[in-house]
Motif scaffolding. Structure first.
Motif, PDB file in Angstrom:
ATOM      1  N   GLU A  62     -23.219  92.307  88.468  1.00  0.00           N
ATOM      2  CA  GLU A  62     -22.350  93.230  87.731  1.00  0.00           C
ATOM      3  C   GLU A  62     -21.794  92.586  86.460  1.00  0.00           C
ATOM      4  OE1 GLU A  62     -19.577  94.188  90.840  1.00  0.00           O
ATOM      5  OE2 GLU A  62     -20.884  95.751  91.625  1.00  0.00           O
ATOM      6  N   HIS A  63     -22.479  91.549  85.995  1.00  0.00           N
ATOM      7  CA  HIS A  63     -22.019  90.787  84.838  1.00  0.00           C
ATOM      8  C   HIS A  63     -23.102  90.684  83.768  1.00  0.00           C
ATOM      9  CE1 HIS A  63     -19.375  89.395  88.085  1.00  0.00           C
ATOM     10  NE2 HIS A  63     -18.482  89.279  87.111  1.00  0.00           N
ATOM     11  N   ILE A  64     -22.684  90.178  82.633  1.00  0.00           N
ATOM     12  CA  ILE A  64     -23.604  89.790  81.571  1.00  0.00           C
ATOM     13  C   ILE A  64     -23.327  88.327  81.281  1.00  0.00           C
ATOM     14  CG2 ILE A  64     -24.264  90.107  79.154  1.00  0.00           C
ATOM     15  CD1 ILE A  64     -23.289  93.037  79.483  1.00  0.00           C
ATOM     16  N   LEU A  65     -24.372  87.551  81.261  1.00  0.00           N
ATOM     17  CA  LEU A  65     -24.279  86.142  80.912  1.00  0.00           C
ATOM     18  C   LEU A  65     -24.429  86.047  79.397  1.00  0.00           C
ATOM     19  CD1 LEU A  65     -24.053  83.332  82.234  1.00  0.00           C
ATOM     20  CD2 LEU A  65     -26.540  83.305  82.346  1.00  0.00           C
ATOM     21  N   ASP A  66     -23.394  85.589  78.732  1.00  0.00           N
ATOM     22  CA  ASP A  66     -23.358  85.504  77.270  1.00  0.00           C
ATOM     23  C   ASP A  66     -24.161  84.280  76.834  1.00  0.00           C
ATOM     24  OD1 ASP A  66     -22.674  85.102  74.574  1.00  0.00           O
ATOM     25  OD2 ASP A  66     -20.613  85.811  74.882  1.00  0.00           O
ATOM     26  N   LEU A  67     -25.343  84.497  76.253  1.00  0.00           N
ATOM     27  CA  LEU A  67     -26.209  83.388  75.893  1.00  0.00           C
ATOM     28  C   LEU A  67     -25.698  82.595  74.700  1.00  0.00           C
ATOM     29  CD1 LEU A  67     -29.817  84.639  76.629  1.00  0.00           C
ATOM     30  CD2 LEU A  67     -28.101  83.644  78.129  1.00  0.00           C
ATOM     31  N   VAL A  68     -24.818  83.181  73.891  1.00  0.00           N
ATOM     32  CA  VAL A  68     -24.173  82.421  72.817  1.00  0.00           C
ATOM     33  C   VAL A  68     -23.334  81.308  73.443  1.00  0.00           C
ATOM     34  CG1 VAL A  68     -22.447  82.496  70.970  1.00  0.00           C
ATOM     35  CG2 VAL A  68     -24.183  84.293  71.139  1.00  0.00           C
ATOM     36  N   GLU A  69     -22.547  81.662  74.445  1.00  0.00           N
ATOM     37  CA  GLU A  69     -21.684  80.673  75.109  1.00  0.00           C
ATOM     38  C   GLU A  69     -22.506  79.660  75.900  1.00  0.00           C
ATOM     39  OE1 GLU A  69     -18.682  80.225  74.345  1.00  0.00           O
ATOM     40  OE2 GLU A  69     -18.348  82.101  73.273  1.00  0.00           O
ATOM     41  N   VAL A  70     -23.565  80.110  76.546  1.00  0.00           N
ATOM     42  CA  VAL A  70     -24.433  79.190  77.285  1.00  0.00           C
ATOM     43  C   VAL A  70     -25.046  78.179  76.312  1.00  0.00           C
ATOM     44  CG1 VAL A  70     -26.511  79.001  78.726  1.00  0.00           C
ATOM     45  CG2 VAL A  70     -24.880  80.859  79.126  1.00  0.00           C
ATOM     46  N   ALA A  71     -25.484  78.658  75.156  1.00  0.00           N
ATOM     47  CA  ALA A  71     -26.053  77.769  74.142  1.00  0.00           C
ATOM     48  C   ALA A  71     -24.990  76.828  73.575  1.00  0.00           C
ATOM     49  CB  ALA A  71     -26.684  78.585  73.014  1.00  0.00           C
ATOM     50  N   ASN A  72     -23.782  77.350  73.322  1.00  0.00           N
ATOM     51  CA  ASN A  72     -22.694  76.507  72.813  1.00  0.00           C
ATOM     52  C   ASN A  72     -22.373  75.358  73.760  1.00  0.00           C
ATOM     53  OD1 ASN A  72     -22.141  77.747  70.352  1.00  0.00           O
ATOM     54  ND2 ASN A  72     -20.683  79.178  71.246  1.00  0.00           N
ATOM     55  N   LEU A  73     -22.547  75.592  75.046  1.00  0.00           N
ATOM     56  CA  LEU A  73     -22.289  74.552  76.046  1.00  0.00           C
ATOM     57  C   LEU A  73     -23.444  73.554  76.166  1.00  0.00           C
ATOM     58  CD1 LEU A  73     -20.599  76.827  78.720  1.00  0.00           C
ATOM     59  CD2 LEU A  73     -19.491  74.985  77.425  1.00  0.00           C
ATOM     60  N   GLY A  74     -24.533  73.813  75.439  1.00  0.00           N
ATOM     61  CA  GLY A  74     -25.636  72.857  75.388  1.00  0.00           C
ATOM     62  C   GLY A  74     -26.690  72.995  76.472  1.00  0.00           C
ATOM     63  N   PHE A  75     -26.702  74.101  77.188  1.00  0.00           N
ATOM     64  CA  PHE A  75     -27.652  74.252  78.286  1.00  0.00           C
ATOM     65  C   PHE A  75     -29.083  74.535  77.836  1.00  0.00           C
ATOM     66  CE2 PHE A  75     -23.626  75.173  80.545  1.00  0.00           C
ATOM     67  CZ  PHE A  75     -23.728  74.184  81.513  1.00  0.00           C
ATOM     68  N   PHE A  76     -29.289  74.823  76.560  1.00  0.00           N
ATOM     69  CA  PHE A  76     -30.642  75.068  76.058  1.00  0.00           C
ATOM     70  C   PHE A  76     -31.163  73.895  75.229  1.00  0.00           C
ATOM     71  CE2 PHE A  76     -29.209  79.702  76.177  1.00  0.00           C
ATOM     72  CZ  PHE A  76     -29.708  79.891  77.451  1.00  0.00           C
ATOM     73  N   LYS A  77     -30.559  72.742  75.407  1.00  0.00           N
ATOM     74  CA  LYS A  77     -31.025  71.547  74.696  1.00  0.00           C
ATOM     75  C   LYS A  77     -31.769  70.652  75.682  1.00  0.00           C
ATOM     76  CE  LYS A  77     -27.513  71.533  71.128  1.00  0.00           C
ATOM     77  NZ  LYS A  77     -28.264  72.315  70.229  1.00  0.00           N
ATOM     78  N   SER A  78     -33.022  70.452  75.436  1.00  0.00           N
ATOM     79  CA  SER A  78     -33.840  69.553  76.246  1.00  0.00           C
ATOM     80  C   SER A  78     -34.962  69.040  75.366  1.00  0.00           C
ATOM     81  CB  SER A  78     -34.408  70.285  77.472  1.00  0.00           C
ATOM     82  OG  SER A  78     -35.400  71.207  77.076  1.00  0.00           O
ATOM     83  N   ALA A  79     -35.772  68.163  75.918  1.00  0.00           N
ATOM     84  CA  ALA A  79     -36.877  67.594  75.150  1.00  0.00           C
ATOM     85  C   ALA A  79     -37.845  68.670  74.666  1.00  0.00           C
ATOM     86  CB  ALA A  79     -37.610  66.563  75.997  1.00  0.00           C
ATOM     87  N   ASN A  80     -38.067  69.686  75.478  1.00  0.00           N
ATOM     88  CA  ASN A  80     -39.037  70.730  75.147  1.00  0.00           C
ATOM     89  C   ASN A  80     -38.410  71.966  74.524  1.00  0.00           C
ATOM     90  OD1 ASN A  80     -40.949  69.095  76.353  1.00  0.00           O
ATOM     91  ND2 ASN A  80     -40.764  70.120  78.325  1.00  0.00           N
ATOM     92  N   LEU A  81     -37.101  72.070  74.614  1.00  0.00           N
ATOM     93  CA  LEU A  81     -36.431  73.297  74.192  1.00  0.00           C
ATOM     94  C   LEU A  81     -35.113  72.913  73.525  1.00  0.00           C
ATOM     95  CD1 LEU A  81     -36.692  76.439  74.542  1.00  0.00           C
ATOM     96  CD2 LEU A  81     -35.232  76.179  76.529  1.00  0.00           C
ATOM     97  N   ASN A  82     -34.975  73.231  72.257  1.00  0.00           N
ATOM     98  CA  ASN A  82     -33.737  72.937  71.540  1.00  0.00           C
ATOM     99  C   ASN A  82     -33.389  74.169  70.713  1.00  0.00           C
ATOM    100  OD1 ASN A  82     -31.511  71.716  70.486  1.00  0.00           O
ATOM    101  ND2 ASN A  82     -32.633  70.403  69.080  1.00  0.00           N
ATOM    102  N   LEU A  83     -32.815  75.150  71.381  1.00  0.00           N
ATOM    103  CA  LEU A  83     -32.545  76.426  70.734  1.00  0.00           C
ATOM    104  C   LEU A  83     -31.154  76.429  70.104  1.00  0.00           C
ATOM    105  CD1 LEU A  83     -33.936  78.824  73.472  1.00  0.00           C
ATOM    106  CD2 LEU A  83     -35.114  77.867  71.495  1.00  0.00           C
ATOM    107  N   PRO A  84     -31.066  76.780  68.833  1.00  0.00           N
ATOM    108  CA  PRO A  84     -29.759  76.843  68.186  1.00  0.00           C
ATOM    109  C   PRO A  84     -28.969  78.054  68.675  1.00  0.00           C
ATOM    110  CG  PRO A  84     -31.446  77.651  66.700  1.00  0.00           C
ATOM    111  CD  PRO A  84     -32.155  77.142  67.927  1.00  0.00           C
ATOM    112  N   THR A  85     -27.671  77.911  68.688  1.00  0.00           N
ATOM    113  CA  THR A  85     -26.795  79.013  69.094  1.00  0.00           C
ATOM    114  C   THR A  85     -27.041  80.249  68.241  1.00  0.00           C
ATOM    115  OG1 THR A  85     -25.131  77.443  69.839  1.00  0.00           O
ATOM    116  CG2 THR A  85     -24.380  79.677  69.414  1.00  0.00           C
TER     117      THR A  85
END
Length: 117
Positions: A38-61
C-alpha cells in the motif's frame, strides 16, 4: 516475505514492483517510484541514500527526479532489472538498511498522486 507489511491480496507484492511517476501534496515534484503493498518506494530517496551505487550500477539521483520514465527505461532491460533486483533484496532482507529509512523512502499510496509516465 518482507520487513514491510504487504497485504496478502496486494497487486504490488515483492514480485511485482511496477515503476511509475508520482507526487505528493507535501512534495509536488514529479518523480519515479515503485509500488509495494500500500506504499510507493520513492526512488529519488533510495538513490540519495546510495543504494544504486555499485561497481556495475552507478545511477545518479537525477535519473529519478523526472516526470518521465524515458531516460530510466532507455538504460535497457539489464539495468532496469538490476534496479528491481536491488529493491527486492532491500525489501526482503530482515536486516535491510532501507528499513531504518522508512519515513524517508516510503509514501502511502493514499497520499500520492499518480501521473502518466
Amino acid at each position: 516475505m518482507s520487513w514491510l507489511s504487504i497485504p496478502a491480496n496486494s497487486d504490488f507484492s515483492i514480485h511485482n514492483l511496477p515503476y511509475g511517476i508520482f507526487s505528493t501534496s507535501s512534495n509536488p515534484q514529479k518523480r519515479v517510484g515503485v509500488a509495494i503493498g500500500e506504499h510507493i518506494l520513492d526512488l529519488v530517496e533510495v538513490a540519495n541514500l546510495g543504494f544504486f551505487k555499485s561497481a556495475n550500477l552507478n545511477l545518479p539521483t537525477s535519473l529519478f527526479e523526472t516526470e518521465f520514465l524515458n531516460d530510466f527505461i532507455a538504460l535497457g532491460k539489464p539495468q532496469t532489472a538490476q534496479v528491481r533486483t536491488i529493491l527486492q533484496t532491500l525489501l526482503q532482507a530482515t536486516d535491510s538498511p532501507l528499513a531504518s529509512h522508512v519515513g524517508k523512502v516510503l509514501v502511502a499510496q493514499a497520499e500520492a498522486t499518480m501521473h502518466l509516465p
